[in-house]
Motif scaffolding. Structure first.
Motif, short mmCIF file in Angstrom:
data_model
loop_
_atom_site.label_atom_id
_atom_site.label_comp_id
_atom_site.label_asym_id
_atom_site.label_seq_id
_atom_site.Cartn_x
_atom_site.Cartn_y
_atom_site.Cartn_z
N VAL A 24 0.80 -1.22 0.00
CA VAL A 24 0.00 0.00 0.00
C VAL A 24 0.84 1.28 0.00
CG1 VAL A 24 -1.69 1.35 1.31
CG2 VAL A 24 -2.04 -1.10 0.97
N PRO A 25 1.82 1.46 0.89
CA PRO A 25 2.59 2.71 0.84
C PRO A 25 3.27 2.94 -0.50
CG PRO A 25 3.05 1.51 2.87
CD PRO A 25 2.28 0.59 1.99
N CYS A 26 3.76 1.88 -1.12
CA CYS A 26 4.43 2.01 -2.42
C CYS A 26 3.46 2.51 -3.48
CB CYS A 26 5.03 0.68 -2.84
SG CYS A 26 6.16 -0.03 -1.65
N LEU A 27 2.29 1.92 -3.54
CA LEU A 27 1.31 2.33 -4.53
C LEU A 27 0.80 3.74 -4.25
CD1 LEU A 27 -0.57 -1.04 -5.02
CD2 LEU A 27 0.82 0.15 -6.72
N VAL A 78 6.14 10.56 -0.32
CA VAL A 78 6.52 9.80 0.87
C VAL A 78 5.25 9.23 1.51
CG1 VAL A 78 7.61 9.86 3.15
CG2 VAL A 78 8.53 11.28 1.29
N ALA A 79 5.24 7.94 1.74
CA ALA A 79 4.10 7.29 2.39
C ALA A 79 4.60 6.37 3.50
CB ALA A 79 3.27 6.49 1.39
N VAL A 80 3.84 6.32 4.58
CA VAL A 80 4.20 5.51 5.75
C VAL A 80 3.08 4.53 6.04
CG1 VAL A 80 4.69 5.55 8.23
CG2 VAL A 80 5.65 7.32 6.74
N GLY A 81 3.43 3.27 6.29
CA GLY A 81 2.46 2.26 6.64
C GLY A 81 2.70 1.69 8.03
N ALA A 82 1.69 1.04 8.58
CA ALA A 82 1.73 0.37 9.89
C ALA A 82 1.84 1.36 11.05
CB ALA A 82 2.87 -0.64 9.96
N ALA A 105 -2.36 3.41 5.60
CA ALA A 105 -1.11 4.07 5.20
C ALA A 105 -1.42 5.50 4.78
CB ALA A 105 -0.46 3.31 4.06
N ARG A 106 -0.44 6.38 4.98
CA ARG A 106 -0.68 7.81 4.70
C ARG A 106 0.46 8.42 3.92
NH1 ARG A 106 -2.98 10.10 10.54
NH2 ARG A 106 -4.93 8.91 10.54
N ARG A 107 0.10 9.30 2.98
CA ARG A 107 1.06 10.16 2.33
C ARG A 107 1.36 11.33 3.27
NH1 ARG A 107 1.42 10.26 -3.55
NH2 ARG A 107 2.45 12.28 -3.30
N LEU A 108 2.62 11.71 3.32
CA LEU A 108 3.03 12.81 4.20
C LEU A 108 3.31 14.05 3.36
CD1 LEU A 108 5.37 10.96 6.73
CD2 LEU A 108 2.88 11.17 6.71
N SER A 109 2.26 14.82 3.09
CA SER A 109 2.36 15.96 2.19
C SER A 109 3.28 17.05 2.73
CB SER A 109 0.98 16.54 1.90
OG SER A 109 0.33 16.92 3.10
N GLU A 110 3.33 17.20 4.06
CA GLU A 110 4.19 18.23 4.63
C GLU A 110 5.67 17.89 4.43
OE1 GLU A 110 4.66 20.80 8.80
OE2 GLU A 110 3.34 19.05 8.73
N VAL A 111 6.00 16.63 4.60
CA VAL A 111 7.38 16.19 4.36
C VAL A 111 7.73 16.35 2.89
CG1 VAL A 111 8.93 14.20 4.41
CG2 VAL A 111 7.36 14.60 6.31
#
Length: 279
Positions: A115-118, A204-208, A213-219
Motif C-alpha cells: 500500500v505505501p508504495c502504490l 513519501v508514504a508511511v504504513g503500519a 497508510a498515509r502520504r506525508l504531504s508536509e514532508v
C-alpha cells in the motif's frame, strides 16, 4: 465458480454475493471454519486480469490478479523499485507466487506492504460491477483497518499508476522484529525526482503507523526544492503529527513514530547518495 470472462464473473457475483477468492493467502487464515461456506468466485482464470503493461498514454496497468512474483519479474522503471522491494517482503516465496496485488489492497491491513508504495506512485484502482466501472484514488479506496470503498457486487480489476508518477527513483524500507516473514512495525515508501541539482518531486508514504497508510504531504513539500548537494534533514514533527500509531504486541506508539522518522531519513539519504550527498 471459476469463470474465464469478466462479464460472467460480475454476473455471478451480482446474483450470489459470492466470496471473492484470488491467491487465498489472507482469505483462508481469516476463515474460522474448516472451509469456505456459500458460493466462492475464483478470479484467477479471468482473461486479461493478470499482468503488468504500459498503456499508449504512458500509464502503467497492473491487473487485479497479478501476483507478487509477477511484480518482482516485471521490467519496470526505477520509480517502481520500492514496489518490487515490497513484493520481496510479502511473506515467503510461496506466498509471493499465489498472493495478488489486488488481494493485498482489498484485505486493507494497516501493515499491507504494497500500500505505501502504490500510494507513493499516485495509484488509483478500477472497480467493475454489472452496472459499469468507476475509478478511485487508492487513498480514497482504503477507508480504515480491513475496510474499503468496494461495494458488495464490485471487483477490483486493475490498479493504474499514472505516467507522471513513474519517474525518479524510489526506496522501500521496512522494520520488523526479524528480517523475513514478519508483519511491519513501521514501513516507508519514498520516491524522488531530481532536476538540475535540486529535488523536483517527492512522494513519501508511511504504513503500519496509522489506521491506513498515509502520504506525508508536509514532508514532501519540505523536500521539494532542496539542494541535493546538502543533506536534507527530516523534521520529526512533520512526520509524527501526520500519523496515529498504536501500542500493540509488536511495538508501542512512540517507538513506531521514531522508527518512521528514521526510515524516511534513511530512504532519502540512500536515494541522494548517488547525487554526491554524504549521508
Amino acid at each position: 465458480m471459476r469463470p474465464t470472462s469478466l462479464t460472467d464473473a460480475l454476473r455471478f457475483l451480482d446474483e450470489t454475493g459470492a466470496t471473492v477468492a484470488a491467491g487465498c493467502t489472507d482469505l483462508f487464515p481469516a476463515t474460522s471454519r474448516r472451509d469456505l461456506t456459500g458460493p466462492v468466485l475464483d478470479v484467477t482464470a479471468i482473461q486479461g486480469l493478470r499482468g503488468i503493461s504500459m498503456t499508449e498514454d504512458g500509464d502503467w496497468h497492473i491487473g487485479g490478479a497479478t501476483t507478487w512474483r509477477d511484480v518482482i519479474a516485471a521490467p519496470l522503471p526505477p520509480a517502481f523499485d520500492m514496489f518490487k522491494a515490497a513484493a520481496r517482503e510479502v511473506g515467503s516465496a510461496q506466498i509471493q507466487a499465489a498472493g495478488t496485488v489486488a488481494g493485498n489492497l482489498c484485505n486493507a491491513s494497516p501493515a499491507a506492504d504494497g500500500v505505501p508504495c502504490l500510494m507513493a506512485l499516485d495509484a488509483s484502482v478500477r472497480l467493475a460491477s454489472g452496472r459499469g466501472e468507476r475509478v478511485l484514488p487508492l487513498t480514497d479506496f482504503l477507508t480504515g483497518p480491513r475496510k474499503t470503498a468496494l461495494a458488495p457486487s464490485e471487483l477490483l480489476v486493475a490498479i493504474t499508476v499514472p505516467a507522471h508518477a513513474a519517474t525518479g527513483q524510489s526506496r522501500f524500507l521496512k522494520l520488523g522484529a526479524r528480517r523475513y516473514l514478519v508483519i511491519s512495525i513501521a514501513m516507508v515508501a519514498a520516491r524522488l525526482t531530481v532536476e538540475e541539482g535540486r529535488i523536483a518531486g517527492a512522494a513519501v508514504a508511511v504504513g503500519a503507523c496509522s489506521a491506513v497508510a498515509r502520504r506525508l504531504s508536509e514532508v514532501e513539500a519540505a523536500l521539494i526544492g532542496q539542494d541535493v548537494a546538502r543533506r536534507p534533514v527530516i523534521a520529526p514533527h512533520m512526520v509524527t503529527r501526520s500519523l496515529a500509531p498504536i501500542d500493540d504486541i509488536r511495538a508501542d506508539a512512540g517507538y513506531r513514530a521514531h522508527a518512521a522518522v528514521e526510515l524516511i531519513q534513511r530512504a532519502v539519504d540512500d536515494m541522494l547518495a548517488g547525487q554526491g550527498v554524504a549521508a
